[in-house]
Design an enzyme around this catalytic site. Structure first.
Site, mmCIF file in Angstrom:
data_model
loop_
_atom_site.group_PDB
_atom_site.id
_atom_site.type_symbol
_atom_site.label_atom_id
_atom_site.label_comp_id
_atom_site.label_asym_id
_atom_site.label_seq_id
_atom_site.Cartn_x
_atom_site.Cartn_y
_atom_site.Cartn_z
ATOM 1 N N GLY A 254 4.411 -6.973 -8.239
ATOM 2 C CA GLY A 254 4.618 -8.180 -9.046
ATOM 3 C C GLY A 254 5.313 -7.852 -10.343
ATOM 4 O O GLY A 254 5.898 -6.775 -10.483
ATOM 5 N N ASN A 255 5.287 -8.756 -11.297
ATOM 6 C CA ASN A 255 5.884 -8.497 -12.604
ATOM 7 C C ASN A 255 5.090 -9.222 -13.691
ATOM 8 O O ASN A 255 4.153 -9.959 -13.385
ATOM 9 C CB ASN A 255 7.366 -8.868 -12.622
ATOM 10 C CG ASN A 255 7.572 -10.336 -12.305
ATOM 11 O OD1 ASN A 255 7.178 -11.193 -13.076
ATOM 12 N ND2 ASN A 255 8.175 -10.621 -11.143
ATOM 13 N N HIS A 256 5.490 -9.033 -14.948
ATOM 14 C CA HIS A 256 4.683 -9.523 -16.072
ATOM 15 C C HIS A 256 4.946 -10.978 -16.448
ATOM 16 O O HIS A 256 4.451 -11.445 -17.463
ATOM 17 C CB HIS A 256 4.928 -8.654 -17.309
ATOM 18 C CG HIS A 256 4.365 -7.275 -17.183
ATOM 19 N ND1 HIS A 256 3.019 -7.062 -17.011
ATOM 20 C CD2 HIS A 256 4.960 -6.061 -17.180
ATOM 21 C CE1 HIS A 256 2.810 -5.754 -16.925
ATOM 22 N NE2 HIS A 256 3.971 -5.135 -17.021
#
Ligand code: CTP
Length: 397
Positions: free
Chosen positions: A202-204
């Site tokens: 995923g990512n932030h």
């Protein structure tokens, strides 16, 4: 949006369950209030389960005092559905002998009532007077339906269907603004690409920027579908329908359902570019050697939609760059067929993922660009929507 749903004693109370489910699915918060007689028609347990909140039916109970003033201030809209003849009479005359009528008197938000009663009660001059009085107070009446009533009589008095009540509310809160009548699609948040049942790539991204854009579009009168990756954040405007998704493939599928009908589409999601080629059905166990992940590309949602974009659709993208920023952004603008692209600088402190502020440059197809200072994401969203409005109504600004 925060909605108070007041339910009074009528056979139509069973429809309130569908209404609560519909609003929760649309991403709203719903606080249910019931009169004592409403409980004879539908169980508070059904409604508290669907609304994910305790249902209030007394101003004072053994455990607590339910603060009707606070509830009246909390809500963005109050809807009384079904509104029985008795409840209409009470609220038209300022009585406050139960939680519903007490909150009605304390509410500062717009109030809507969906009457439900038998044909003769609906036609009675007493009810007509009460309705006229409520309208004088600014209460909006959701029209009753015509058809067979619980008594077996046929005529007016049937409560509007849950879908009609939800649409009435959204439309009334939504009839002004430069984008009134327009449909918008916004993507926001991260995507999660599963490795196994417990892990993902995923990512932030928090979705803050995209949610702010959805809010700004809705504030201009657009009805918005927000396709939102995994995040705790939710919009509050009633004209925004949230479609929660997890992966890039889910997001793509949800966008394909909506893009064709949209007048405006803003691609603000931070979509994963790669996903694991294989998703393990069971948790991957560690062993003593290193691990290599075999990844394949996800679908480029913006590029795919861009291929079928109609000339009159307004299509907006984002670019998050760390180097050679303008050139990379201009390449994406052309490749994905955007009308303009919002370049997010990762260099300025206070901009990007998780912050409440952002610093952007808008790059247009004709090469013109505008640099904006560091601002709140709400204010950046307004700048982006202003740009959209100037394309939608070139003579209107
Ligand atoms: N985008 C998308 N689907 C993807 C990847 C990106 O819809 N699979 C959209 C983003 O929402 C954004 C734009 O395309 O509006 C550019 O995203 P960005 O991640 O900056 O660009 P990429 O094309 O992924 O290029 P790179 O990561 O190589 O910079």
């Amino acid at each position: 949006m925060k909605i108070i749903l007041g339910i009074s004693g009528s056979i139509a109370a069973y429809k309130a369950a569908y209404l609560v489910r519909l609003w929760i699915k649309q991403g709203h918060e719903v606080q249910v209030l019931m009169t004592e007689s409403a409980k004879a028609f539908i169980s508070p347990l059904t409604l508290s389960t669907l609304s994910k909140r305790p249902v209030f039916s007394e101003v004072v109970s053994e455990e607590s005092w339910n603060n009707h003033v606070e509830l009246g201030l909390w809500a963005d809209a109050m809807v009384i559905a079904p509104a029985s003849a008795n409840t209409l009479a009470k609220i038209a005359n300022g009585l406050c002998d139960n939680i519903l009528s007490a909150v009605f008197l304390s509410a500062r938000c717009p109030v809507f009532v969906a009457p439900a009663m038998d044909l003769d009660m609906w036609k009675h001059p007493a009810t007509r007077n009460n309705i006229a009085r409520l309208q004088e107070f600014g209460v909006q009446i959701i029209p009753v339906g015509h058809g067979e009533l619980a008594s077996g009589l046929v005529g007016d008095g049937r409560m509007a269907e849950p879908e009609e009540i939800a649409a009435f509310l959204a439309q009334k809160i939504q009839s002004k603004g430069a984008l009134s009548g327009k449909k918008a699609l916004v993507t926001a948040g991260p995507t999660y690409e599963a490795l196994d049942p417990v892990r993902f790539i995923g990512n932030h991204s928090t979705g803050k920027m995209g949610i702010a854009i959805a809010e700004a579009l809705a504030a201009q009168g657009a009805s918005v579908t927000l396709v939102l990756g995994p995040t705790e954040l939710r919009p509050s405007h009633p004209a925004i329908t949230v479609v929660p998704v997890v992966s890039a493939a889910d997001m793509h599928h949800a966008c394909e359902q909506v893009f064709h009908h949209a007048d405006i589409a803003v691609m603000a999601a931070a979509v994963a570019d790669y996903k694991p080629r294989q998703v393990s059905e069971t948790k991957i166990k560690k062993n003593n050697s290193e691990m290599t992940l075999d990844l394949e590309k996800t679908v480029d949602i913006a590029a795919t939609l861009g291929k079928s974009k109609r000339p009159e659709q307004i299509f907006v993208g984002f670019a998050l760059e760390t180097d050679n920023e303008e050139n990379h952004a201009l390449t994406k603008l052309a490749k994905k067929n955007f009308d303009f692209i919002v370049l997010n600088s990762m260099r300025s402190p206070g901009a990007g993922f998780g912050h409440d502020t952002n610093q952007v440059t808008i790059l247009r197809k004709n090469g013109a660009h505008t640099d904006y200072p560091l601002k709140s994401k709400t204010s950046v969203a307004e700048d982006i929507v202003h740009e959209i409005c100037s394309i939608a109504n070139p003579n209107g600004l």
